[in-house]
Design a protein around this motif. Structure first.
Motif, PDB file in Angstrom:
ATOM      1  N   SER A 229       0.673  -1.039   0.025  1.00  0.00           N
ATOM      2  CA  SER A 229      -0.033  -0.018   0.163  1.00  0.00           C
ATOM      3  C   SER A 229       0.817   1.424   0.058  1.00  0.00           C
ATOM      4  CB  SER A 229      -0.850  -0.123   1.309  1.00  0.00           C
ATOM      5  OG  SER A 229      -1.921  -1.349   1.314  1.00  0.00           O
ATOM      6  N   GLU A 230       1.799   1.369   0.668  1.00  0.00           N
ATOM      7  CA  GLU A 230       2.926   2.345   0.724  1.00  0.00           C
ATOM      8  C   GLU A 230       3.553   2.853  -0.482  1.00  0.00           C
ATOM      9  OE1 GLU A 230       3.644   4.584   3.464  1.00  0.00           O
ATOM     10  OE2 GLU A 230       1.988   3.321   4.327  1.00  0.00           O
ATOM     11  N   GLU A 231       3.679   1.792  -1.195  1.00  0.00           N
ATOM     12  CA  GLU A 231       4.121   1.699  -2.538  1.00  0.00           C
ATOM     13  C   GLU A 231       3.347   2.258  -3.719  1.00  0.00           C
ATOM     14  OE1 GLU A 231       6.661  -1.136  -5.464  1.00  0.00           O
ATOM     15  OE2 GLU A 231       7.059  -1.587  -3.380  1.00  0.00           O
ATOM     16  N   TRP A 232       1.972   1.929  -3.382  1.00  0.00           N
ATOM     17  CA  TRP A 232       0.982   2.418  -4.359  1.00  0.00           C
ATOM     18  C   TRP A 232       0.690   3.724  -3.887  1.00  0.00           C
ATOM     19  CZ3 TRP A 232      -4.143   4.574  -3.334  1.00  0.00           C
ATOM     20  CH2 TRP A 232      -4.840   4.300  -4.399  1.00  0.00           C
ATOM     21  N   LEU A 233       0.680   4.128  -2.742  1.00  0.00           N
ATOM     22  CA  LEU A 233       0.672   5.757  -2.252  1.00  0.00           C
ATOM     23  C   LEU A 233       1.463   6.604  -2.795  1.00  0.00           C
ATOM     24  CD1 LEU A 233      -0.511   4.954   1.373  1.00  0.00           C
ATOM     25  CD2 LEU A 233      -2.148   6.338  -0.578  1.00  0.00           C
ATOM     26  N   ASP A 234       2.906   5.915  -2.758  1.00  0.00           N
ATOM     27  CA  ASP A 234       3.902   6.774  -3.658  1.00  0.00           C
ATOM     28  C   ASP A 234       4.042   7.111  -5.011  1.00  0.00           C
ATOM     29  OD1 ASP A 234       4.912   7.148  -0.815  1.00  0.00           O
ATOM     30  OD2 ASP A 234       6.399   5.545  -0.990  1.00  0.00           O
TER      31      ASP A 234
ATOM     32  N   GLY B 211      -5.761  13.436  -2.074  1.00  0.00           N
ATOM     33  CA  GLY B 211      -4.529  13.942  -1.091  1.00  0.00           C
ATOM     34  C   GLY B 211      -4.377  12.269  -0.285  1.00  0.00           C
ATOM     35  N   ARG B 212      -3.235  12.378   0.179  1.00  0.00           N
ATOM     36  CA  ARG B 212      -2.762  11.147   0.839  1.00  0.00           C
ATOM     37  C   ARG B 212      -3.500  10.162   1.761  1.00  0.00           C
ATOM     38  NH1 ARG B 212       2.607   8.637   0.265  1.00  0.00           N
ATOM     39  NH2 ARG B 212       2.859   7.112   1.662  1.00  0.00           N
ATOM     40  N   ASP B 213      -4.313  11.158   2.569  1.00  0.00           N
ATOM     41  CA  ASP B 213      -5.270  10.529   3.414  1.00  0.00           C
ATOM     42  C   ASP B 213      -6.105   9.783   2.953  1.00  0.00           C
ATOM     43  OD1 ASP B 213      -3.400  11.454   5.731  1.00  0.00           O
ATOM     44  OD2 ASP B 213      -4.753  13.098   6.238  1.00  0.00           O
ATOM     45  N   ALA B 214      -6.770  10.849   1.764  1.00  0.00           N
ATOM     46  CA  ALA B 214      -8.142  10.112   1.202  1.00  0.00           C
ATOM     47  C   ALA B 214      -7.817   9.027   0.651  1.00  0.00           C
ATOM     48  CB  ALA B 214      -8.592  11.171   0.204  1.00  0.00           C
ATOM     49  N   LEU B 215      -6.506   9.005  -0.255  1.00  0.00           N
ATOM     50  CA  LEU B 215      -6.115   7.779  -1.108  1.00  0.00           C
ATOM     51  C   LEU B 215      -5.815   6.470  -0.051  1.00  0.00           C
ATOM     52  CD1 LEU B 215      -3.766   9.544  -3.525  1.00  0.00           C
ATOM     53  CD2 LEU B 215      -6.076   8.595  -4.043  1.00  0.00           C
ATOM     54  N   THR B 216      -5.401   6.909   1.036  1.00  0.00           N
ATOM     55  CA  THR B 216      -5.109   5.856   2.085  1.00  0.00           C
ATOM     56  C   THR B 216      -6.375   5.054   2.411  1.00  0.00           C
ATOM     57  OG1 THR B 216      -3.358   7.012   3.069  1.00  0.00           O
ATOM     58  CG2 THR B 216      -4.227   5.354   4.380  1.00  0.00           C
ATOM     59  N   LYS B 217      -7.536   5.841   2.508  1.00  0.00           N
ATOM     60  CA  LYS B 217      -8.835   5.221   2.670  1.00  0.00           C
ATOM     61  C   LYS B 217      -9.271   4.253   1.715  1.00  0.00           C
ATOM     62  CE  LYS B 217     -10.742   8.759   5.721  1.00  0.00           C
ATOM     63  NZ  LYS B 217     -11.312  10.097   5.541  1.00  0.00           N
ATOM     64  N   ILE B 218      -8.897   4.431   0.589  1.00  0.00           N
ATOM     65  CA  ILE B 218      -9.183   3.777  -0.558  1.00  0.00           C
ATOM     66  C   ILE B 218      -8.386   2.443  -0.504  1.00  0.00           C
ATOM     67  CG2 ILE B 218      -9.014   2.958  -3.219  1.00  0.00           C
ATOM     68  CD1 ILE B 218      -9.523   6.027  -3.744  1.00  0.00           C
TER      69      ILE B 218
END
Lengths: 173, 173, 173
Positions: B49-54, B71-78
Motif C-alpha cells: 500500500s505504501e508503494e501504491w500511495l507513493d 490527497g494522501r489521507d483520502a487515497l489511504t482510505k481507498i
C-alpha cells in the motif's frame, strides 16, 4: 573557428551519438523481449510446440510450482502434456503490465499473464488462469531466449503468501 | 573542403542529434509512464500500500465517481478500505490500449483498465471490473507521479452517458 | 589533427546519425500503429462510428469470416449494425501481444483481441470474444490507416483448423 575547436565539438557530438545509440538499443531490446513473449503466446495457442520450445535456452527452467521443469525434455512434457493439449486451439495466452530491464545480453521482465479459454460445454470464453511472472532472458546468437520463467497463480498460497511476505520483509529492512 | 564548410556540416549534424535526443526522450518518457501504471497494478495486487500511495503526487486525485478522493489521507482510505482489502491477493490490475502524450514534465494518458478477481466460492477467475481512464502525470524529482486518475466503469451512466455525450457534442462543433 | 581526418570523422558520424534516425523512426511508427489500434477500440466502445470508419483506408477490408466486408459502405454496416449496437457503451475492445513490422509506408501487425462486455441481466463483465488478428496498414497523409483486418475467433474452425493446418504445412516444408 580554429580546427582545434572543431575537433572538440566533434568529439562532444560523438559522445552524444554514442549515448543515443546505447539508449535506443535499450528500447529496441525491450521491444524484442515483448515480441518474444508475444511469440510464446502464439506458439502455445496455435500448437506450434517446436517453436515454443525454441524460445527457451537449452537449460531453460519453467518454475510453475514446487517442482520446476528444466531443459528441453522437461519442457516438452509441458507443451505436449495433457493440461496443455486440453486447452490448445481454444486458448489465448496474453501478457501485460510488462516491466523490463536489459543489461547487455541479459535481461529480466516482470508482468502479468492471463490465459483465456473457450469452454467446450457452452462455447463461452473465461479467464482460465491469471498469473504473476518473473522472467529471465539471455541473448543467444542475437535472439532473446527465456532462461527462466517463475509463475505463480493469483490467489494461490505463493502469490498471496510467500511473494507478499518476502516483499514485506524487504520493505521492513 | 574548407574549415568553413566543415563547421556548417557540424552545425547541421548537431541539430539532427538534438532532434534525435528530444524524440528518444519522448519514447522513454512514454515507457516510464507505462512502467508507473504497471507498478500501480503490482502494488495494489501485492498489498504494497505504501508503494501504491507513493505513485501519486501529494495532492493526487482519484476521481472514481461523483465524490473524488484527494490527497494522501483520502487515497489511504481507498487502498486500506474494505473494497480493496476484499480483493487484495486475489486480484490482478491490468491496463491496456494506452495512448500517451508527454509535454516536458507533464503528461497524460488514456486507456483501459481490467481487474481480474479469483472468486472465493469456486476459485474461478472473472473480469471483476472494466474501466475507461484518463490519467494526468507530473514528473517529480525525476519520477512520474499520478496527479489525477479519472475512471468510469464500462456500462455505467457516465461511460455510456456523459462521456459519450461530451464526445458527440465536440464532434458536432 | 588534419582537416582531412576531421572530415572523415564527420562523414562517419553522419552515417551513425542517419542510422539512428531510421531506427527511431521505426520505433515511432510501431507506437503510432499501437495508437491506431487503441483509437479503434475507443471509437468502437464510445459509439464514435465516424471516427472508427476514418481509421480505415477507403478500400479497407474487414475479413471476419467467409464473406469479408470491403469499403466504407460495408464497414458502416458493421459499426451501425445490430451486433455492434447491441454491445456499444457496454463493451471494451482491447488488443495485446502485438507484433509489428514497418516497411516504409506499409506495415503489418499480428496480435490478440479480447472484447469484454457487461451483461444486461446481472451487470457482470465477461470476455465476450477472443480473436487472433493479422492487420495490414498503410500510411495515408502521414496517418496510419487499416487496409485489412483478418480476424478469426479462438476455438472456431479457422483458428483451430485452417490457421494451424497452414502453419503445420509450412513447418513441414
Amino acid at each position: 573557428m580554429a580546427a582545434n575547436t572543431t575537433n572538440e565539438n566533434s568529439a562532444s557530438l560523438e559522445k552524444r551519438v554514442a549515448r543515443l545509440e546505447a539508449r535506443l538499443h535499450d528500447l529496441e531490446d525491450q521491444e524484442q523481449i515483448r515480441e518474444c513473449l508475444a511469440r510464446y503466446g502464439y506458439a502455445a495457442d496455435l500448437g506450434r510446440s517446436e517453436e515454443w520450445l525454441d524460445l527457451w535456452t537449452a537449460d531453460g527452467v519453467y518454475d510453475l510450482d514446487d517442482a520446476p521443469y528444466q531443459g528441453r525434455d522437461a519442457l516438452t512434457k509441458i507443451i505436449m502434456g495433457g493440461v496443455h493439449k486440453g486447452i490448445e486451439n481454444r486458448c489465448l495466452h496474453t501478457v501485460g503490465n510488462l516491466f523490463i530491464r536489459v543489461d547487455g545480453d541479459d535481461a529480466w521482465a516482470e508482468g502479468y499473464s492471463v490465459v483465456f479459454f473457450r469452454e467446450r460445454e457452452d462455447d463461452r470464453y473465461i479467464p482460465w488462469s491469471c498469473g504473476y511472472n518473473h522472467w529471465d532472458f539471455r541473448r543467444v546468437d542475437g535472439e532473446w531466449k527465456m532462461v527462466r520463467r517463475y509463475r505463480r497463480a493469483v490467489g494461490d498460497k505463493a502469490w498471496g503468501g510467500t511473494v507478499i511476505a518476502e516483499y514485506q520483509k524487504e520493505a521492513a529492512r
